[in-house]
Design an enzyme around this catalytic site. Sequence first.
Site, PDB file in Angstrom:
ATOM      1  N   ARG A  16       0.967  -1.212   0.115  1.00  0.00           N
ATOM      2  CA  ARG A  16      -0.074   0.020   0.326  1.00  0.00           C
ATOM      3  C   ARG A  16       0.483   1.095   0.277  1.00  0.00           C
ATOM      4  O   ARG A  16      -0.152   2.705  -0.519  1.00  0.00           O
ATOM      5  CB  ARG A  16      -0.868  -0.071   0.992  1.00  0.00           C
ATOM      6  CG  ARG A  16      -2.371  -1.277   1.042  1.00  0.00           C
ATOM      7  CD  ARG A  16      -2.683  -1.436   2.570  1.00  0.00           C
ATOM      8  NE  ARG A  16      -1.813  -2.291   3.285  1.00  0.00           N
ATOM      9  CZ  ARG A  16      -2.321  -2.384   4.498  1.00  0.00           C
ATOM     10  NH1 ARG A  16      -3.422  -2.336   4.728  1.00  0.00           N
ATOM     11  NH2 ARG A  16      -1.559  -3.600   5.574  1.00  0.00           N
ATOM     12  N   ASP A  22       5.913  -1.405  12.334  1.00  0.00           N
ATOM     13  CA  ASP A  22       4.911  -0.261  11.349  1.00  0.00           C
ATOM     14  C   ASP A  22       4.570   0.684  12.575  1.00  0.00           C
ATOM     15  O   ASP A  22       3.605   1.212  11.660  1.00  0.00           O
ATOM     16  CB  ASP A  22       4.226  -0.976   9.948  1.00  0.00           C
ATOM     17  CG  ASP A  22       3.368  -1.365  10.450  1.00  0.00           C
ATOM     18  OD1 ASP A  22       2.953  -2.012  11.542  1.00  0.00           O
ATOM     19  OD2 ASP A  22       1.788  -2.240   9.443  1.00  0.00           O
ATOM     20  N   LYS A  28      36.658  20.667   2.898  1.00  0.00           N
ATOM     21  CA  LYS A  28      36.121  19.091   3.081  1.00  0.00           C
ATOM     22  C   LYS A  28      37.790  18.670   3.757  1.00  0.00           C
ATOM     23  O   LYS A  28      38.847  18.719   3.104  1.00  0.00           O
ATOM     24  CB  LYS A  28      36.314  18.918   1.582  1.00  0.00           C
ATOM     25  CG  LYS A  28      35.703  17.384   0.811  1.00  0.00           C
ATOM     26  CD  LYS A  28      36.532  16.787  -0.200  1.00  0.00           C
ATOM     27  CE  LYS A  28      37.909  16.500  -0.036  1.00  0.00           C
ATOM     28  NZ  LYS A  28      38.461  15.218  -0.830  1.00  0.00           N
TER      29      LYS A  28
END
Length: 532
Positions: free
Chosen positions: A39, A139, A390
């Site tokens: 779903r 869930d 970085k």
Amino acid sequence: MSRSRATEVSAVKKSVSPVQQGKIAGLAVIVMAAGLGKRMRSKQAKVLHPVAGQAMVLYSVGLGLRVAGDRVAVVVGHQADLVRQVIDRGTSAKRGDYPVAIVEQREQLGTGHAVLQSRPVFAVGKRGAPSCYLILNGDTPLLQEKTVRELLRIHEAARATVTVLTAMLEDASGYGRVVRAHSAERGVSRIVEDRDANAEEQAIREINVGTYVVDGEFLFSALEKLNPSNAQGEYYLTDIIHLAAEQGRRVAAMVLDNPDEGLGVNTRRQLAEAEQVVRQQIRDRWLDAGVTMIDPASTWIDAAVRIGEDTVLYPNVTLEGTTVIGDDCVLRSYTRLTDCTVGNGVEILDHCVFADSHIEDDARLGPFVHLRPGVVVRKKAKVGNFVEMKKTDLGEGSKANHLSYLGDTKIGKGVNIGAGTITCNYDGVRKFQTVIGDGVFLGSDTQLIAPVTVGAGAIIAAGTTVTEDVPADALAIARAPQVNRAGWAARRRALQIGANRETLNVKRETKFTRLTKKQASVSEGNQAKKRR
Ligand code: UD1
Ligand code: MG
């Protein structure tokens, strides 16, 4: 749990014993996480969808670990390897989490079949089989630990074989409905799934949340008796309730006062609903812990983030992943931090994006700073407008205040990185290191062609391209010497004015010629028309 009501077990008073804390002896937890999640209409297994930045399944697993310690099994199936990896990454021995047993359900034949797969994990060994199982859907991310502890308490006090968590919903569609017995006690007699329910059953508003406590001696023998004669052709875990009731065993139930907690995520709409509720819970937790949010509704904090006291978050701040912020920090608007650690007293101005970086106490950054993974900004260092870093370590008290790229660089203490400094760390194939010693002064617009080392205390003149190592305390200057030619500019202007006039004349002529040509062709056309 004060907000819940025990039903059926009328003899049980909530004040009988305080809700236990810590691991509960004899308890095992089974989390069902093998389903496809059709779903959701997603390529990704449902339980991997994040809620507040954390995969849904980790909410149930975390809860399991808190109540049962080392006796947690997760049933995986759909995208089993990925789910396993997420569980491995999301639980850490460092934090004191016990390892989780992963069980595979090769074919997803239903929730009853899923739970049955975990049987070998709990087979009688030295420790003996668990006396009781807590079964959780993978869930239901809103379920709270205190609710589960209360459910366990009620199960024990009622001496029930099965205890189910239920909720009353205005719209119960999609959920299993709780069918109550006609007896005076109105105990639960069975659960009927939405697709199997008749009109009368569909009108029931009490739903099964998908959280169960089941006695150890009953669970697996009951699961063996299940059959898939239902609308979906699946082995329903919920059928064990009917089996227990039929055998004259006690089935207890606890109704949630706050039905939000029972939300089962089957669709994207429900996922969005869960996200809203969890986000609000997280904000409330940090507000209660002494964090100021100028506009809580626009402040996004992931589940695993931690924030210190007296830190102020301005509107539209996003804190993601495992970010940890210290005390007394200020984070201005439109700033996003992912997996970062920030010390105390740090100020981060507007529009910054940081990932996987570490910032020490009293540093100041922003606006418009981009820290990519592997950056360390040491104490009291400053990083300003349009600076990208970085894999760079910016030393204590050092400053990179304007328009720079610093990559693969180790910068010492008290260094000034001039505006527009660029470390040229990449030759198109490989990356190279730049090392800048303590107290170095880099003038504006310096380029450092890595690999290169600038010794402590050196000065680099503005506009220099550093191609060779610079010794400590030296001046490096590498740019063409300046020449001033007197009157040159004025002469050039004069020449240009003359040239411009000529160009203008040529342009006029060309325009005139073009016009005449056009007119000629128009008149030719008109004449042709007349001839026709
Ligand atoms: C289930 C309950 C329903 C309840 C609802 C609450 C059953 C039969 N129904 O329905 O009564 O109201 O939860 O949210 O249990 N799973 C497996 N293997 C399978 C099938 C499912 O591990 O073969 C897992 C899923 O990954 C999920 C959980 O079990 O985490 C529940 O499955 P789901 O399909 O969502 O059940 P619901 O239809 O919601
Ligand atoms: Mg569900």
